[in-house]
Motif scaffolding. Sequence first.
Motif, PDB file in Angstrom:
ATOM      1  N   SER A  95      79.564 -80.884 -38.788  1.00  0.00           N
ATOM      2  CA  SER A  95      78.165 -81.203 -39.110  1.00  0.00           C
ATOM      3  C   SER A  95      77.585 -80.108 -39.996  1.00  0.00           C
ATOM      4  O   SER A  95      77.851 -78.921 -39.791  1.00  0.00           O
ATOM      5  CB  SER A  95      77.332 -81.317 -37.829  1.00  0.00           C
ATOM      6  OG  SER A  95      77.762 -82.412 -37.049  1.00  0.00           O
ATOM      7  N   ASP A  96      76.757 -80.517 -40.965  1.00  0.00           N
ATOM      8  CA  ASP A  96      76.246 -79.554 -41.949  1.00  0.00           C
ATOM      9  C   ASP A  96      74.775 -79.192 -41.748  1.00  0.00           C
ATOM     10  O   ASP A  96      74.201 -78.456 -42.531  1.00  0.00           O
ATOM     11  CB  ASP A  96      76.455 -80.087 -43.375  1.00  0.00           C
ATOM     12  CG  ASP A  96      75.846 -81.473 -43.566  1.00  0.00           C
ATOM     13  OD1 ASP A  96      75.209 -81.975 -42.615  1.00  0.00           O
ATOM     14  OD2 ASP A  96      76.019 -82.035 -44.650  1.00  0.00           O
ATOM     15  N   THR A  97      74.148 -79.727 -40.687  1.00  0.00           N
ATOM     16  CA  THR A  97      72.748 -79.361 -40.414  1.00  0.00           C
ATOM     17  C   THR A  97      72.582 -79.111 -38.920  1.00  0.00           C
ATOM     18  O   THR A  97      73.346 -79.618 -38.093  1.00  0.00           O
ATOM     19  CB  THR A  97      71.770 -80.477 -40.835  1.00  0.00           C
ATOM     20  OG1 THR A  97      71.982 -81.625 -39.996  1.00  0.00           O
ATOM     21  CG2 THR A  97      71.955 -80.858 -42.299  1.00  0.00           C
ATOM     22  N   ASP A  98      71.558 -78.356 -38.576  1.00  0.00           N
ATOM     23  CA  ASP A  98      71.291 -78.057 -37.171  1.00  0.00           C
ATOM     24  C   ASP A  98      70.936 -79.309 -36.389  1.00  0.00           C
ATOM     25  O   ASP A  98      71.303 -79.438 -35.215  1.00  0.00           O
ATOM     26  CB  ASP A  98      70.142 -77.042 -37.048  1.00  0.00           C
ATOM     27  CG  ASP A  98      70.551 -75.650 -37.512  1.00  0.00           C
ATOM     28  OD1 ASP A  98      71.787 -75.399 -37.576  1.00  0.00           O
ATOM     29  OD2 ASP A  98      69.677 -74.825 -37.797  1.00  0.00           O
ATOM     30  N   SER A  99      70.212 -80.226 -37.022  1.00  0.00           N
ATOM     31  CA  SER A  99      69.808 -81.441 -36.305  1.00  0.00           C
ATOM     32  C   SER A  99      71.032 -82.294 -35.939  1.00  0.00           C
ATOM     33  O   SER A  99      71.098 -82.859 -34.844  1.00  0.00           O
ATOM     34  CB  SER A  99      68.821 -82.257 -37.145  1.00  0.00           C
ATOM     35  OG  SER A  99      69.443 -82.683 -38.359  1.00  0.00           O
ATOM     36  N   LYS A 100      71.995 -82.371 -36.848  1.00  0.00           N
ATOM     37  CA  LYS A 100      73.225 -83.132 -36.540  1.00  0.00           C
ATOM     38  C   LYS A 100      74.012 -82.440 -35.433  1.00  0.00           C
ATOM     39  O   LYS A 100      74.526 -83.083 -34.521  1.00  0.00           O
ATOM     40  CB  LYS A 100      74.084 -83.274 -37.796  1.00  0.00           C
ATOM     41  CG  LYS A 100      73.466 -84.133 -38.884  1.00  0.00           C
ATOM     42  CD  LYS A 100      74.305 -84.089 -40.148  1.00  0.00           C
ATOM     43  CE  LYS A 100      73.573 -84.795 -41.311  1.00  0.00           C
ATOM     44  NZ  LYS A 100      74.288 -84.638 -42.587  1.00  0.00           N
TER      45      LYS A 100
END
Length: 694
Positions: A95-100
Amino acid sequence: MQIVQGRIMNDFIEPNKHQYTVPVYQRNYEWSREQCENLFHDIVQAYKSDKTHFCGSVVYSQFYEVNGIYYHIIIDGQQRLTTIYILLKALLDLSDTDSKREKMIEALFNQDKYDAYSIDRQSKLKLKPIKSDNNQLMLLMEDRYDEMDKTGEIWENYQIFCELIRNTLEEDDLDVKDIYRGMEKLICAKIKLDSDDNAQEIFERINSTGVPLSLADKIRNFVLMTDVEQERLYTDYWLEIERLVSKDQLTTFFLNYLNIKTEGFAKESEAYDLFKTVYHDNLYTNESMLSELLHYAGYFHTFLYGDNPKYSVRVNELLKSLQKLKQTTVFLFLFRVFDDYDQGVINTTELEKVLAFLLNYSIRRLICEIGSNSLRGLYKTLYSRVFGKASNKEHYYDSIISFFLQLTSKDAMPDDMTFLMALKEKNLYRKNALCRFLLVMIENRGKEQLITDNLTIEHILPQNKNLSTSWQNMLGENWESDRDRLLHTLGNLTLTGYNSELGDKPFEEKKDLLSEVNTKVVELFKDVKTCECWNAEAIERRADRLAGVIIKLFPLVLPENHISFADPRYHEYTCEDPQEATNKKPQYYILQGERVNATNFAQMLRSVILRLYAMDPSPIEQMARFDEQLLPWSQNILFSYDPTKVSGKYINIDGTTILVSQGFSASNIVQIIRALLEKYDIGQDDFVYSARPS
């Protein structure tokens, strides 16, 4: 039992404060690359088509609730749930974002934002596989990759999913959250068991879409699923069984176990039902059954590897030899013999004698080319046939050897003469394991053991059908027939480290390459290096010597105490009154102290003739040369070189052109034997035969 449509993510992965435990009786996680790839492609396709995808059933039962965490037992579906859990971890790591990442973390781990539930390391994960898999899964979830088993399915499948995700993100223009949405479309048959449901029966009826259960899987589940102490039983017994018996041997082990516990032979397709019958009929508990299985697993391991320090070096060596010859059917008998040893019925010396006899018997059967189709039946019933009379255990070895010497079927122990003839004349090379074993035993007798792992079997006379002129000249005018007859026999075989270099080289060059300086093979080669000509005579002379060595290595040790297994219907007769043979069925004859089995009088006559001819061929050759009538009152000629002079369906004396008449009555055969004994100056007291009324 409640059966409804469920969603893998919504019902089993995403809910907080739940943990699904895989019980110890379940098999290890073992999904293949193909299965992982198929599941991943189904997930991607479900997202693209915006349709649900059915992926089998999940059977579970609520176990208990502690500190706000609800624990469940997975009866079926652990392979799929574990795979989805691994896939989620791969999605988290890519995953490339904190939310993901937060989305994946909430799916994987139980959350306790207000420290209300005492969540520890063990209860944090929403899935708890069996012990060995759980350790690997914990390491994966905690990013402790260096400590993981890189050959295990959990690590390998994690790598596979990382690869598949990367390829999909690059080639299909999808995102991690799209793959997760595809996972949300996985549906299943959600089966929740009530407290009064029989988990074992339900488990057996499930039509699983995963890897088919093996016989070992079914037996493990049966003896562990219903036990409240399954964790202890699994650790104390089952893991020990798996340590002793490798996974690929477990089915064979359980079939062996069932064959010593039941009548008839267990088929793999029926073995599980048979196992349950044995369990119930004998009133086993789970622990008593597991204890017995562990007991026999210890024997099975010893039989396979011959590495148990509990037994003598000689016992282990003999077991290794039986295994080299692939004599695994003997295990059915050995289980009982080793039980007797452990219970103090026999000592080490007696055990060594029994194993040496079984090795000797196996070698003789193989050499004499006696079919193996009767072996399973022989070894399955052998213990009860020999020791059905308890007092026979007082003379343990003597009872076993006496039994084999009195057998009249093809399972009888081949005698020394039959064994010697087969050693010299049979094709030994095609019995590769046996051939190598015997050559190594000859070479290593009575000296420092030669390491033979790098040596191969070599033909001194080459195998090439188009023999060179030099080889043809050496063999003589009958070179083709001599080559065909002797090529693969004991007298023409040796061990060498130069097999590929020897080929069709002339005999003198071969002798140089086979010299003891180069190969350190001494015993096998000592009569080759002194030979000037390698022809039929030299090969047969060497076969005589090597066969004599083998007989000394594997002697037929007769019993000190004769134990009778005689059928009371049989009585022994001499040649004095030939009419006593009328309407009789023979069992054996004894000539000059050697007992030979014979199931009919024609066979008895052939056997006596062969033994007398081997003793001294000249009397029979003279009778054949002059067409002598052995019985003055009979016109029939017994021996001749002329087929028009002999009667019946005549036969040859092996290796000669002497013909032997057939078709005599039982009384005539006994008269012929009496006349032959007179020709050979053998007293009538030196011959008796056993027979019963037919």
